[in-house]
Design a protein around this motif. Structure first.
Motif, PDB file in Angstrom:
ATOM      1  N   GLU A  46       0.824  -1.207   0.000  1.00  0.00           N
ATOM      2  CA  GLU A  46       0.000   0.000   0.000  1.00  0.00           C
ATOM      3  C   GLU A  46       0.857   1.255   0.000  1.00  0.00           C
ATOM      4  OE1 GLU A  46      -2.424   0.312   3.489  1.00  0.00           O
ATOM      5  OE2 GLU A  46      -0.719   0.240   4.865  1.00  0.00           O
ATOM      6  N   PHE A  47       0.279   2.307  -0.516  1.00  0.00           N
ATOM      7  CA  PHE A  47       0.945   3.597  -0.605  1.00  0.00           C
ATOM      8  C   PHE A  47       1.048   4.240   0.772  1.00  0.00           C
ATOM      9  CE2 PHE A  47       2.262   7.544  -2.282  1.00  0.00           C
ATOM     10  CZ  PHE A  47       1.509   8.556  -1.698  1.00  0.00           C
ATOM     11  N   VAL A  48       2.200   4.886   1.011  1.00  0.00           N
ATOM     12  CA  VAL A  48       2.415   5.604   2.256  1.00  0.00           C
ATOM     13  C   VAL A  48       2.539   7.105   1.985  1.00  0.00           C
ATOM     14  CG1 VAL A  48       3.977   5.938   4.209  1.00  0.00           C
ATOM     15  CG2 VAL A  48       3.515   3.619   3.354  1.00  0.00           C
ATOM     16  N   ALA A  49       3.506   7.470   1.167  1.00  0.00           N
ATOM     17  CA  ALA A  49       3.755   8.883   0.879  1.00  0.00           C
ATOM     18  C   ALA A  49       4.652   8.983  -0.347  1.00  0.00           C
ATOM     19  CB  ALA A  49       4.417   9.580   2.069  1.00  0.00           C
ATOM     20  N   GLY A  56       9.137  19.709  -4.660  1.00  0.00           N
ATOM     21  CA  GLY A  56       8.830  19.155  -3.349  1.00  0.00           C
ATOM     22  C   GLY A  56       7.371  18.863  -3.070  1.00  0.00           C
ATOM     23  N   THR A  57       6.537  18.787  -4.100  1.00  0.00           N
ATOM     24  CA  THR A  57       5.128  18.432  -3.882  1.00  0.00           C
ATOM     25  C   THR A  57       5.034  17.076  -3.207  1.00  0.00           C
ATOM     26  OG1 THR A  57       4.454  19.665  -5.837  1.00  0.00           O
ATOM     27  CG2 THR A  57       2.923  18.002  -5.013  1.00  0.00           C
ATOM     28  N   THR A  58       4.189  16.985  -2.183  1.00  0.00           N
ATOM     29  CA  THR A  58       4.038  15.732  -1.452  1.00  0.00           C
ATOM     30  C   THR A  58       2.600  15.223  -1.515  1.00  0.00           C
ATOM     31  OG1 THR A  58       3.605  16.913   0.614  1.00  0.00           O
ATOM     32  CG2 THR A  58       5.884  16.290   0.165  1.00  0.00           C
ATOM     33  N   ARG A  59       2.501  13.930  -1.280  1.00  0.00           N
ATOM     34  CA  ARG A  59       1.183  13.319  -1.167  1.00  0.00           C
ATOM     35  C   ARG A  59       1.279  12.221  -0.115  1.00  0.00           C
ATOM     36  NH1 ARG A  59      -3.135  11.198  -5.763  1.00  0.00           N
ATOM     37  NH2 ARG A  59      -4.658  10.456  -4.233  1.00  0.00           N
ATOM     38  N   TYR A  60       0.227  12.073   0.671  1.00  0.00           N
ATOM     39  CA  TYR A  60       0.195  11.094   1.749  1.00  0.00           C
ATOM     40  C   TYR A  60      -1.051  10.229   1.666  1.00  0.00           C
ATOM     41  CZ  TYR A  60       3.778  13.930   4.060  1.00  0.00           C
ATOM     42  OH  TYR A  60       4.925  14.622   4.359  1.00  0.00           O
ATOM     43  N   ALA A  61      -0.917   9.014   2.173  1.00  0.00           N
ATOM     44  CA  ALA A  61      -2.110   8.208   2.409  1.00  0.00           C
ATOM     45  C   ALA A  61      -2.918   8.909   3.499  1.00  0.00           C
ATOM     46  CB  ALA A  61      -1.713   6.806   2.854  1.00  0.00           C
ATOM     47  N   PHE A  68       3.180  10.591   9.681  1.00  0.00           N
ATOM     48  CA  PHE A  68       4.319  10.355   8.809  1.00  0.00           C
ATOM     49  C   PHE A  68       4.626  11.626   8.023  1.00  0.00           C
ATOM     50  CE2 PHE A  68       4.045   5.446   8.198  1.00  0.00           C
ATOM     51  CZ  PHE A  68       3.902   5.290   9.569  1.00  0.00           C
ATOM     52  N   THR A  69       5.912  11.887   7.828  1.00  0.00           N
ATOM     53  CA  THR A  69       6.345  13.036   7.045  1.00  0.00           C
ATOM     54  C   THR A  69       7.427  12.613   6.062  1.00  0.00           C
ATOM     55  OG1 THR A  69       5.890  14.533   8.894  1.00  0.00           O
ATOM     56  CG2 THR A  69       7.278  15.367   7.113  1.00  0.00           C
ATOM     57  N   ILE A  70       7.223  12.939   4.796  1.00  0.00           N
ATOM     58  CA  ILE A  70       8.230  12.646   3.777  1.00  0.00           C
ATOM     59  C   ILE A  70       8.975  13.935   3.456  1.00  0.00           C
ATOM     60  CG2 ILE A  70       6.671  13.030   1.808  1.00  0.00           C
ATOM     61  CD1 ILE A  70       8.105  10.695   0.392  1.00  0.00           C
ATOM     62  N   SER A  71      10.269  13.820   3.248  1.00  0.00           N
ATOM     63  CA  SER A  71      11.071  14.989   2.927  1.00  0.00           C
ATOM     64  C   SER A  71      12.265  14.562   2.086  1.00  0.00           C
ATOM     65  CB  SER A  71      11.550  15.690   4.201  1.00  0.00           C
ATOM     66  OG  SER A  71      12.391  14.827   4.950  1.00  0.00           O
ATOM     67  N   LYS A  72      12.946  15.530   1.513  1.00  0.00           N
ATOM     68  CA  LYS A  72      14.136  15.222   0.725  1.00  0.00           C
ATOM     69  C   LYS A  72      15.230  16.221   1.050  1.00  0.00           C
ATOM     70  CE  LYS A  72      12.809  17.923  -3.339  1.00  0.00           C
ATOM     71  NZ  LYS A  72      13.901  18.899  -3.288  1.00  0.00           N
ATOM     72  N   VAL A  73      16.454  15.768   0.931  1.00  0.00           N
ATOM     73  CA  VAL A  73      17.610  16.639   1.062  1.00  0.00           C
ATOM     74  C   VAL A  73      18.380  16.513  -0.244  1.00  0.00           C
ATOM     75  CG1 VAL A  73      19.689  17.178   2.348  1.00  0.00           C
ATOM     76  CG2 VAL A  73      17.664  16.326   3.545  1.00  0.00           C
ATOM     77  N   THR A  74      18.248  17.525  -1.081  1.00  0.00           N
ATOM     78  CA  THR A  74      18.820  17.448  -2.412  1.00  0.00           C
ATOM     79  C   THR A  74      20.336  17.261  -2.365  1.00  0.00           C
ATOM     80  OG1 THR A  74      17.043  18.837  -3.252  1.00  0.00           O
ATOM     81  CG2 THR A  74      19.018  18.641  -4.620  1.00  0.00           C
ATOM     82  N   THR A 106      -1.583  10.598  -9.739  1.00  0.00           N
ATOM     83  CA  THR A 106      -1.046   9.249  -9.944  1.00  0.00           C
ATOM     84  C   THR A 106       0.073   8.896  -8.964  1.00  0.00           C
ATOM     85  OG1 THR A 106       0.524  10.037 -11.613  1.00  0.00           O
ATOM     86  CG2 THR A 106      -1.621   9.283 -12.397  1.00  0.00           C
ATOM     87  N   MET A 107       0.415   9.803  -8.085  1.00  0.00           N
ATOM     88  CA  MET A 107       1.558   9.569  -7.196  1.00  0.00           C
ATOM     89  C   MET A 107       1.312   8.432  -6.215  1.00  0.00           C
ATOM     90  SD  MET A 107       2.737  13.521  -6.530  1.00  0.00           S
ATOM     91  CE  MET A 107       4.019  13.194  -5.328  1.00  0.00           C
TER      92      MET A 107
END
Length: 126
Positions: A46-49, A56-61, A68-74, A106-107
């Motif tokens: 199943e999808f989480v995030a 940096g657009t995010t999507r969450y279940a 839960f938090t999704i992030s990125k460090v380029t 679709t993410m």
């Protein structure tokens, strides 16, 4: 080709936190999307995030939003999944996945992701 490797899984008590890390290597693209999915024993993956690399657009279940938090460090070329207030129901193998060119709608679709890591086990238990 994109290679992915997850890290940071382990055993945690209910109410605890974990931070998972994913390092996508290989083909780089500004329209890359990196997602987290999970699969518990006997259940479907199943999808989480997910997060879009550019912008940096995010999507969450919906069921996980707020915990839960999704992030990125380029600069590190890494995507993180911070998981708080963990519950036994969060026990699963967590997978990092990558795709290119996904739009927001679709993410969350598992079948849209072309590249997958081997997964990391997260166990929430006292």
């Amino acid at each position: 080709q994109v290679q992915l490797e997850e890290s940071g899984g382990g055993l945690v008590q209910p109410g605890g936190s974990l931070r998972l890390s994913c390092a996508p290597n290989g083909r780089s693209s500004n329209n890359r999307v990196v997602g987290w999915f999970r699969q518990a024993p006997g259940k479907e993956r199943e999808f989480v995030a997910a997060i879009r690399w550019s912008g940096g657009t995010t999507r969450y279940a919906d069921s996980l939003k707020g915990r839960f938090t999704i992030s990125k460090v380029t600069a590190e070329n890494r995507v993180y999944l911070q998981m708080n207030s963990l519950e036994p129901e969060d026990t699963a193998v967590y997978y990092c996945a990558a795709a290119h060119g996904l739009i927001w709608s679709t993410m969350a679709r598992r079948d849209e992701y072309d590249y997958w890591g081997p997964g990391t086990q997260v166990t929430v238990s006292s």
